[in-house]
Scaffold this active site. Structure first.
Site, PDB file in Angstrom:
ATOM      1  CB  SER A 196      -0.957  -0.030   1.182  1.00  0.00           C
ATOM      2  OG  SER A 196      -1.876   1.024   1.084  1.00  0.00           O
ATOM      3  CG  HIS A 197       0.139   3.742   3.143  1.00  0.00           C
ATOM      4  ND1 HIS A 197      -0.953   2.904   3.231  1.00  0.00           N
ATOM      5  CD2 HIS A 197       0.675   3.791   4.359  1.00  0.00           C
ATOM      6  CE1 HIS A 197      -1.066   2.494   4.482  1.00  0.00           C
ATOM      7  NE2 HIS A 197      -0.094   3.006   5.195  1.00  0.00           N
ATOM      8  CG  ASP A 257      -2.879   4.156  -1.479  1.00  0.00           C
ATOM      9  OD1 ASP A 257      -3.543   4.026  -2.517  1.00  0.00           O
ATOM     10  OD2 ASP A 257      -2.759   3.253  -0.624  1.00  0.00           O
ATOM     11  CG  ASP A 271      -2.579  -0.280  -2.754  1.00  0.00           C
ATOM     12  OD1 ASP A 271      -2.614   0.848  -2.213  1.00  0.00           O
ATOM     13  OD2 ASP A 271      -3.197  -1.256  -2.297  1.00  0.00           O
ATOM     14  CG  ASP A 319      -6.066   0.764  -1.568  1.00  0.00           C
ATOM     15  OD1 ASP A 319      -5.202   1.650  -1.380  1.00  0.00           O
ATOM     16  OD2 ASP A 319      -6.129  -0.283  -0.895  1.00  0.00           O
ATOM     17  NE  ARG A 320      -4.715   3.758   2.899  1.00  0.00           N
ATOM     18  CZ  ARG A 320      -4.217   3.813   4.112  1.00  0.00           C
ATOM     19  NH1 ARG A 320      -3.736   4.959   4.559  1.00  0.00           N
ATOM     20  NH2 ARG A 320      -4.186   2.754   4.883  1.00  0.00           N
ATOM     21  CE  LYS A 339      -7.831   1.267   1.528  1.00  0.00           C
ATOM     22  NZ  LYS A 339      -7.790   0.476   2.749  1.00  0.00           N
TER      23      LYS A 339
END
Ligand code: G1P
Ligand code: ZN
Length: 543
Positions: free
Chosen positions: A113-114, A277, A279, A281-282, A376
């Protein structure tokens, strides 16, 4: 095919909560480490012959190497076909979209992710099931159990696949199709949102800046916002996914996306700012002089959802994670639909979406999404906001202020204490749990405690129960203090303190957030002794 013997336990030291394995790249590069986890996935899945899997990641360091290993292991396990994004690229929402669209058995997402990328950064891997969402606990626990007992893994001796060439190749009996990572996702966005109206908005000269933060949302944003919606070149910046994210910290919040926020506060501000972010999703939505709180974003999307073609029929329900503000609850009440409160983590939304109980869901941690996929979706949220702006002719600022005027404002902030001593954090939570019963009814500052508990969630669909999901101190006026430990940090423990206060007085809708929350911050410290126990004077990050 080769059978290799191994002795690694990849999960050692990871706090529970993450839906996959997330560790330092240096650990992932140890012999047999990634292989252990991947073998555990295949052992959990059982017979995969004839099945299709989806595979891709956020392009961070080790992404390509991991993909080659996973492909060879999938072939050894007789998987029928793997759909892999070109260059090894697939955003997390795109994996979810591709799994669903192609009726795949599941997918493997490579991302932390982030978390920072690069040789000294983090790497991650998780398994998603046929609905496109993160595997439920039953499966993640089985994977975990296999990682501790398996002694060998199976891998094909085939050479590497050319990931940059679209088309299908064969590894042993398995097909590998390298697909355009953007196409399926872009087609879906075109069905959900009024692309004609957004195109007309840009044609009228509407200005926007989307910061891809050198992570995986860039190619998607570039293709859709500039390519399909006609925004001028330069609207999407930092659009090339880099192995170390170009040193950016791709976790969009006003701290990490400081440049974007500064631009939006300055004299040359475009009308609309957004970021995503690692990947993709945010999401973060920024108006002129205003970073929209993710909790407000969910509520505002919900209140205006029928303006987007994909949501014209209305919402079945809304779901939010427990620490997310109750702004969405007010919208749900006014729409006469349910609002579900779930533990932190996207996986808890899956059952509600699958059962048709909720259409929209969101978390305070810059995550928003809907039943279109089971993750998300950062760019989806940005396109939703563009659709709202295009349909109403109103600015981000106007939409937010009109929402507050109608529903009242839930002042909201999260204070993170990162990389604190694990034992100190555990002891603090333990001590707090012991105090909860005595708190009910107590008066503190101008508040009175209505309820104090450690959140327990019973899934309305399958009846499963999740305990110890965060300490809540709820005041009689609905204001809240929430404390929980992060499940995604990779260093020590991260304590998250969430603060929320409701204000309906039209004269008090424009206060400074930290000032508005000051009495609650004081109560939180008094009750938890957070600063003293962690030895920290200030939170590491305030959002
Ligand atoms: C964090 C966020 C949570 C989100 C998760 C995965 O988890 O707080 O909302 O679902 O990342 O993106 P935490 O570190 O708080 O456990
Ligand atoms: Zn993410």
């Amino acid at each position: 095919m080769t059978i290799q013997t191994i002795a690694t336990t990849p999960f050692a030291g990871q706090r529970p909560g993450t839906s996959g394995l997330r560790k330092k790249v240096t650990e992932f590069r140890q012999a047999g480490y990634l292989e252990n986890f991947v073998e555990a996935i295949f052992l959990t899945l059982g017979d995969c012959s004839g099945q299709t899997l989806v595979l891709g990641g956020d392009g961070r360091f080790f992404n390509r190497a991991a993909i080659q290993t996973i492909l060879r292991m999938a072939a050894a396990h007789k998987v029928g076909k793997v759909l892999v994004g070109r260059g090894g690229i697939l955003s997390t929402p795109a994996v979810s979209c591709v799994i669903r669209k192609h009726g795949a058995h599941g997918g493997i997402v490579l991302s932390a992710s982030h978390n920072p990328g690069g040789p000294d950064g983090d790497f991650g891997i998780k398994y998603n099931i046929a609905n496109g969402g993160p595997a439920p606990e039953k499966i993640t626990e089985a994977i975990h159990a296999h990682t501790t007992t398996l002694a060998e893994y199976h891998i094909s001796d085939a050479g590497p696949v050319d990931l940059d060439q679209l088309g299908t190749v064969q590894i042993e009996g398995m097909q590998v199709e390298v697909i355009d990572p953007v196409a399926d996702y872009a087609e879906m966005m075109g069905r959900l949102f009024d692309f004609d109206a957004i195109r007309a908005l840009f044609a009228r000269g509407f200005t926007m800046r989307f910061d891809g933060m050198s992570a995986v949302s860039g190619p998607y944003a570039k293709a859709i916002i500039e390519g399909m919606l006609g925004a001028p070149a330069g609207t999407v910046i930092n659009f090339e996914p880099l192995e170390d994210f170009g040193g950016h910290h791709p976790d969009p919040n006003p701290v990490n996306a400081a440049e974007l926020v500064a631009l939006m506060n300055g004299p040359d501000a475009p009308e609309f700012g957004a970021a995503s972010d690692g990947d993709a999703d945010r999401n973060m939505i920024v108006g002129r002089n205003l970073a929209v709180s993710p909790s407000d974003s969910l509520a505002i999307i919900a209140a205006n959802a029928t303006l987007a073609p994909g949501y014209r029929a209305g919402l079945k329900g809304i779901a939010r994670s427990m620490p997310t503000s109750q702004a969405a609850d007010r919208v749900a009440a006014s729409l006469g639909i349910s609002c579900f409160e779930t533990p932190t983590g996207w996986k808890y939304f899956g059952n509600l979406l699958d059962a048709g109980l909720a259409t929209l869901c969101g978390e305070e941690s810059y995550g928003t999404g809907s039943d279109h996929i089971r993750e998300k979706d950062g760019l989806w949220a940005v396109l939703f906001w563009l659709n709202l702006v295009a349909a109403t002719g109103k600015s981000v600022n106007q939409l937010v202020h009109e929402h507050w005027a109608r529903f009242g404002r839930n002042y909201y902030s999260r204070h993170d204490y990162e990389a604190v001593d694990s034992d100190a954090a555990d002891q603090m939570m333990q001590a707090l749990r012991g105090k909860l019963e005595g708190l009910a009814g107590q008066a503190m500052e101008n508040f009175r405690v209505r309820q104090a508990d450690d959140f327990v969630y019973t899934d309305p669909v399958d009846g499963s129960v999740a305990t110890r999901q965060g300490i809540r101190i709820i005041m009689t006026d609905g204001s809240r203090i929430v404390l929980r430990l992060s499940g995604t940090g990779t260093e020590g423990a991260t304590v998250r303190l969430y603060l929320e206060r409701y204000e309906a007085d039209p004269a008090r809708l424009d206060m400074d957030t930290q000032e508005a929350l000051a009495p609650l911050i004081a109560i939180a410290e008094q009750v938890s002794g957070l600063k003293q126990r962690t030895g920290r004077q200030e939170p590491s990050v305030v959002t």
